[in-house]
Design an enzyme around this catalytic site. Structure first.
Site, PDB file in Angstrom:
ATOM      1  CG  HIS A   1     -71.919  -5.311 -46.974  1.00 50.03           C
ATOM      2  ND1 HIS A   1     -71.729  -6.515 -47.773  1.00 50.03           N
ATOM      3  CD2 HIS A   1     -70.660  -4.558 -47.028  1.00 50.03           C
ATOM      4  CE1 HIS A   1     -70.784  -6.252 -48.347  1.00 50.03           C
ATOM      5  NE2 HIS A   1     -69.797  -5.100 -48.056  1.00 50.03           N
TER       6      HIS A   1
ATOM      7  CG  LEU B   1     -63.840  -9.755 -49.967  1.00 50.94           C
ATOM      8  CD1 LEU B   1     -64.441  -9.070 -51.208  1.00 50.94           C
ATOM      9  CD2 LEU B   1     -62.510  -9.137 -49.616  1.00 50.94           C
ATOM     10  CG  PHE B   2     -64.450 -10.731 -43.004  1.00 51.48           C
ATOM     11  CD1 PHE B   2     -64.135 -12.212 -43.344  1.00 51.48           C
ATOM     12  CD2 PHE B   2     -62.849 -10.226 -43.428  1.00 51.48           C
ATOM     13  CE1 PHE B   2     -63.148 -12.798 -43.379  1.00 51.48           C
ATOM     14  CE2 PHE B   2     -61.941 -10.897 -43.637  1.00 51.48           C
ATOM     15  CZ  PHE B   2     -61.894 -12.205 -43.515  1.00 51.48           C
ATOM     16  CB  CYS B   3     -70.770  -8.823 -44.700  1.00 51.72           C
ATOM     17  SG  CYS B   3     -71.509 -10.436 -45.165  1.00 51.72           S
ATOM     18  CB  ALA B   4     -66.721  -5.120 -44.036  1.00 54.75           C
TER      19      ALA B   4
END
Ligand SMILES: Cc1ncc(COP(=O)(O)O)c(C=O)c1O
Length: 463
Positions: free
Chosen positions: A138, A383-386
């Site tokens: 992100h 979701l790992f900032c993705a």
């Protein structure tokens, strides 16, 4: 004292010898023990380097040695102010060398990669078109909202990434400014992106390119000149220097022409009242233009120290050692049919020590909580900032992952979240071996403890 009630005692604190390559670099926290919910304590296995890596011992020692000499930067006549100013400016030189910058490039110190990319987004010329893959973190995906941004679909091979970019650039106004933003190594799959080829494609179409090296710089050497990228961004806390600083390095023209990122002291060379009552400002044209306010000299010095430490350790050694750890984890996970490793580019793609996966029949948050509470292993789930990338890889829609006791998905259905294990220069073999053993045991025997959802997270149920 243990935070959990003692039941069966099982400790796995001893580290096996590291048979491969060089020894891990000494990091802080390597001897920290944590309680197990099932009783006893183990040394903590920090396997979440992709979020924040532990500080290198060398970085800590350098910072501690400097700390008594700490003083204001660029604004004091005293000896320690001058010493601190020298240290700060020399750190710029060290980072420029670490990144193999071109003569004339600027190194701007920021708070983080997110901050660096937001800064660059503020400097792009008006009308600039921005091209970014939907697979980005992100921090690379979102700062361009005010520009004419084109989001490119996830490629399934590195060659397709280049083709996709070329196709998109071919359709753009060839005379207007354009910027491509791309990651060097994915924070989800760990896979390396074809940065050099993407840079060549960008330049062939008159566009510029910024490399998000947040996950690349801690694992591989990054050469601005060799890759021919226009800017590079990275974070200190992922590069073993967790003192709140980051870097944006590269071409000075857009940076110098833009309004300062923050208005204030340090960025301004001359300020005077006008006859009409207003204020005239002459801004610096150096990196200081975007570094208003008192700089984080400790954070900056720690990054320079980490750059030196990694360079002196030698990236050939570091990469060889990390590859050995990657091979251990991937081979171990491949032996568990319930585990699916997430990948865009396939098994043979070169990668760094960042591996995400789902476990059939398990809620990812539950699995990660059990790794922590029952084995002393720290990984990340989610979701790992993705979000767009992970959803593409999982093939699932955004939804609430549900209560942690229940699997998110029935066997054969898609998971909604993933688990990520990541490691680097300070990781001993024992940590990844323990992780592989724990995954196998959890899948085979299930969790030994009950868990419940608290504030959206899965936690051991101690009630
Ligand atoms: C690829 C990538 N880019 C950017 C970032 C943002 O880094 P920071 O949180 O230090 O700003 C991250 C953080 O995880 C990342 O993995």
């Amino acid at each position: 004292m243990s935070a959990y009630p003692n039941t069966a005692v099982e400790t796995t604190g001893s580290e096996s010898a590291d048979p491969c390559c060089a020894a891990p670099l000494p990091v802080l926290g390597r001897d920290v023990t944590v309680p197990l919910v099932t009783g006893g304590e183990v040394t903590y296995a920090a396997l979440d380097y992709a979020a924040s890596a532990p500080a290198l011992q060398r970085v800590w020692d350098d910072v501690a040695a400097y700390a008594p000499y700490y003083g204001s930067v660029h604004r004091g006549a005293g000896y320690l102010s001058q010493l601190s100013t020298d240290l700060f400016e020399n750190s710029r030189v060290t980072v420029a060398e670490f990144l193999d910058c071109r003569p004339g490039d600027q190194v701007v110190f920021t708070r983080s990669t997110t901050d660096s990319l937001n800064l660059l987004a503020r400097t792009i010329p008006s009308g600039c078109e921005v091209f970014v893959f939907e697979t980005e973190h992100h921090a690379s995906l979102l700062p361009w909202q005010d520009a004419r941004v084109t989001y490119l679909n996830a490629p399934r091979t590195p060659a397709q990434a280049v083709e996709t970019l070329e196709l998109a650039l071919a359709g753009r106004d060839p005379y207007g400014p354009a910027l491509v933003c791309v990651t060097g190594a994915s924070n989800v799959t760990g896979e390396l992106w074809p940065v050099k080829e993407l840079a060549a494609a960008a330049h062939a179409h008159g566009a510029r390119i910024v490399l998000d090296a947040a996950q690349l710089a801690p694992h591989h050497p990054v050469s601005v000149q060799e890759l021919d990228v226009d800017w590079v961004a990275f974070s200190g806390h992922k590069l073993y220097a967790p003192f709140g600083s980051g870097v944006l390095a590269g071409r000075s023209d857009w940076l110098q022409e833009a309004e300062p990122y923050l208005a204030g002291g340090g960025a301004s060379r001359k300020v005077a009242r006008r006859a009409d009552g207003g204020v005239d400002v002459e801004w610096h044209t150096t990196a200081a233009r975007h570094e208003a306010g008192s700089p984080n000299v400790i954070g900056v010095y720690s990054i320079a120290s980490a750059c030196k430490a990694l360079t002196e350790a030698g990236f050939d050694e570091l990469v060889a050692r990390e590859q050995h750890l990657i091979d251990t984890v991937r081979a171990g996970l491949a032996e568990v049919p319930e585990v699916k490793v997430l990948s865009l580019f396939g098994d043979d793609a070169p990668r760094v020590g960042v591996i995400s996966f789902v476990v059939e029949g398990w809620n990812s948050s539950h699995f990660a909580a059990a790794l922590s509470a029952e084995y002393g292993i720290g990984v990340r789930d989610g979701l790992f900032c993705a979000h767009p990338l992970v959803r593409t890889l999982l093939g699932s829609d955004p939804q609430d992952p549900g209560e942690c006791g229940a699997p998110e998905a029935a066997p054969g259905e898609r998971s909604l979240n993933a688990i990520r294990v990541s490691f680097g220069a300070g990781t001993p073999d024992e940590h990844v071996e323990r992780f592989v053993g724990a995954v196998k045991e959890l899948v085979r025997d299930g969790a030994q403890w009950k868990y419940r959802t608290e504030d959206g997270r899965c936690v051991p149920d101690r009630g």
